[in-house]
Design an enzyme around this catalytic site. Structure first.
Site, PDB file in Angstrom:
ATOM      1  N   LYS A  79      19.094  33.257   5.028  1.00 42.86           N
ATOM      2  CA  LYS A  79      17.784  33.813   4.661  1.00 42.86           C
ATOM      3  C   LYS A  79      17.277  34.783   5.729  1.00 42.86           C
ATOM      4  O   LYS A  79      17.181  34.434   6.896  1.00 42.86           O
ATOM      5  CB  LYS A  79      16.757  32.694   4.475  1.00 42.86           C
ATOM      6  N   LEU A 123      12.366  26.658   5.263  1.00 41.73           N
ATOM      7  CA  LEU A 123      12.570  27.583   6.366  1.00 41.73           C
ATOM      8  C   LEU A 123      11.505  28.652   6.201  1.00 41.73           C
ATOM      9  O   LEU A 123      11.464  29.346   5.188  1.00 41.73           O
ATOM     10  CB  LEU A 123      13.974  28.199   6.318  1.00 41.73           C
ATOM     11  N   ASP A 124      10.599  28.758   7.179  1.00 38.72           N
ATOM     12  CA  ASP A 124       9.407  29.576   7.034  1.00 38.72           C
ATOM     13  C   ASP A 124       9.726  31.048   6.791  1.00 38.72           C
ATOM     14  O   ASP A 124      10.807  31.536   7.140  1.00 38.72           O
ATOM     15  CB  ASP A 124       8.535  29.467   8.282  1.00 38.72           C
ATOM     16  N   GLU A 125       8.749  31.748   6.224  1.00 40.72           N
ATOM     17  CA  GLU A 125       8.904  33.170   5.904  1.00 40.72           C
ATOM     18  C   GLU A 125       9.268  33.994   7.135  1.00 40.72           C
ATOM     19  O   GLU A 125      10.056  34.935   7.047  1.00 40.72           O
ATOM     20  CB  GLU A 125       7.601  33.696   5.292  1.00 40.72           C
ATOM     21  N   SER A 127      10.947  32.972   9.714  1.00 40.81           N
ATOM     22  CA  SER A 127      12.154  32.441  10.346  1.00 40.81           C
ATOM     23  C   SER A 127      13.362  32.852   9.513  1.00 40.81           C
ATOM     24  O   SER A 127      13.232  33.207   8.347  1.00 40.81           O
ATOM     25  CB  SER A 127      12.087  30.913  10.448  1.00 40.81           C
TER      26      SER A 127
END
Length: 255
Positions: A79, A123-125, A127
């Site tokens: 990502k 998984l944060d935006e 990261s």
């Protein structure tokens, strides 16, 4: 053994929303499980699809529900920053949009547009790195279930003065949301580049931990979830996990 998890959020939340955000199943699947009487809270079978779970309450999916969620596929995505893991707000881009033929590495069919592939651990935006998405309930339990022993590894670049005292606090000595954090393995690779290995996944945990010792996270890359590694998968690309990797995830969670 039935799937159980205690809700530790600050406010009551609808069961289907929480299960969807947690990556256990989609909201629609959660509603179906409730309709079939397969979900209970603190031992009481839930019959209302709009029911909310309160902080401290324990939700259980019985064995029939687990079996219904077990068949599915699991995808590994690298990502990039700027994509969100799960259900997005109107102005956000979901990571599932990366699942195209052009972005695929290796064999495997591209999931249908309406396929249910919730994230297995957020998984944060802001990261990047390894994100698992799966319709396999057994894998979801292995990765984010309450009995899971899988750890996650991150490479983190920070701004600020990294001292031995701060490293000691990051390893053991911090509290989030009124609860003591589990022991973390934190090592310095370079002056401002750290390696974190965690066995829990609180909301924005690493960033909040660093803030508490006056460090700012500049870059956060997840490179491993249990036995599954990002390795050389290019950013923005995806692949199916193999049967051996699935088995390793499940066995590792029980270790």
């Amino acid at each position: 053994m039935a799937f159980t998890r205690t809700y530790d959020g600050p406010e009551p939340v609808r069961i289907n929303k929480w299960l969807g955000q947690s990556g256990v199943c989609s909201r629609r699947e959660a509603e179906g499980l409730i309709a079939e009487g397969l979900v209970s809270i603190d031992g009481e079978v839930v019959t209302d699809a709009g029911r909310k779970i309160e902080p401290g309450q324990t939700l259980t999916l019985n064995d029939t529900a687990e079996a219904a969620l077990a068949a599915g596929v699991t995808i590994l995505i690298h990502k990039p920053i700027g994509y969100v893991s799960g259900q997005p707000e109107p102005d956000k881009i979901p990571a599932v949009r990366l699942l195209t033929e052009a972005n695929r590495i290796g064999e495997g069919a591209v999931p249908a547009e309406d396929a249910s592939l919730p994230p297995i651990g957020r998984l944060d935006e802001d990261s990047r790195g390894l994100l698992l998405m799966s319709s396999d309930g057994v894998v979801a339990k292995a990765v984010i279930g309450p009995q899971s022993n899988l750890d996650k590894e991150y490479l983190v670049r920070v701004a600020g003065d990294v001292t031995e005292k701060k490293l000691a606090l990051l390893r053991r000595g911090l509290m989030l949301d009124g609860r003591v954090l589990k022991y973390a393995k934190v090592s310095r690779m370079e002056q401002n580049r750290l390696r974190f290995i965690l066995t829990e996944g609180r909301n924005r945990q690493i960033r909040r931990m660093c803030e508490m010792v006056d460090l700012e996270v500049i870059d956060l890359l997840r490179i491993r979830v249990g036995p599954i590694r990002l390795d050389n998968l290019p950013e923005g690309k995806w692949r199916m996990i193999s049967a051996d990797e699935r088995e390793a995830l499940i066995n590792g969670a029980a270790g």
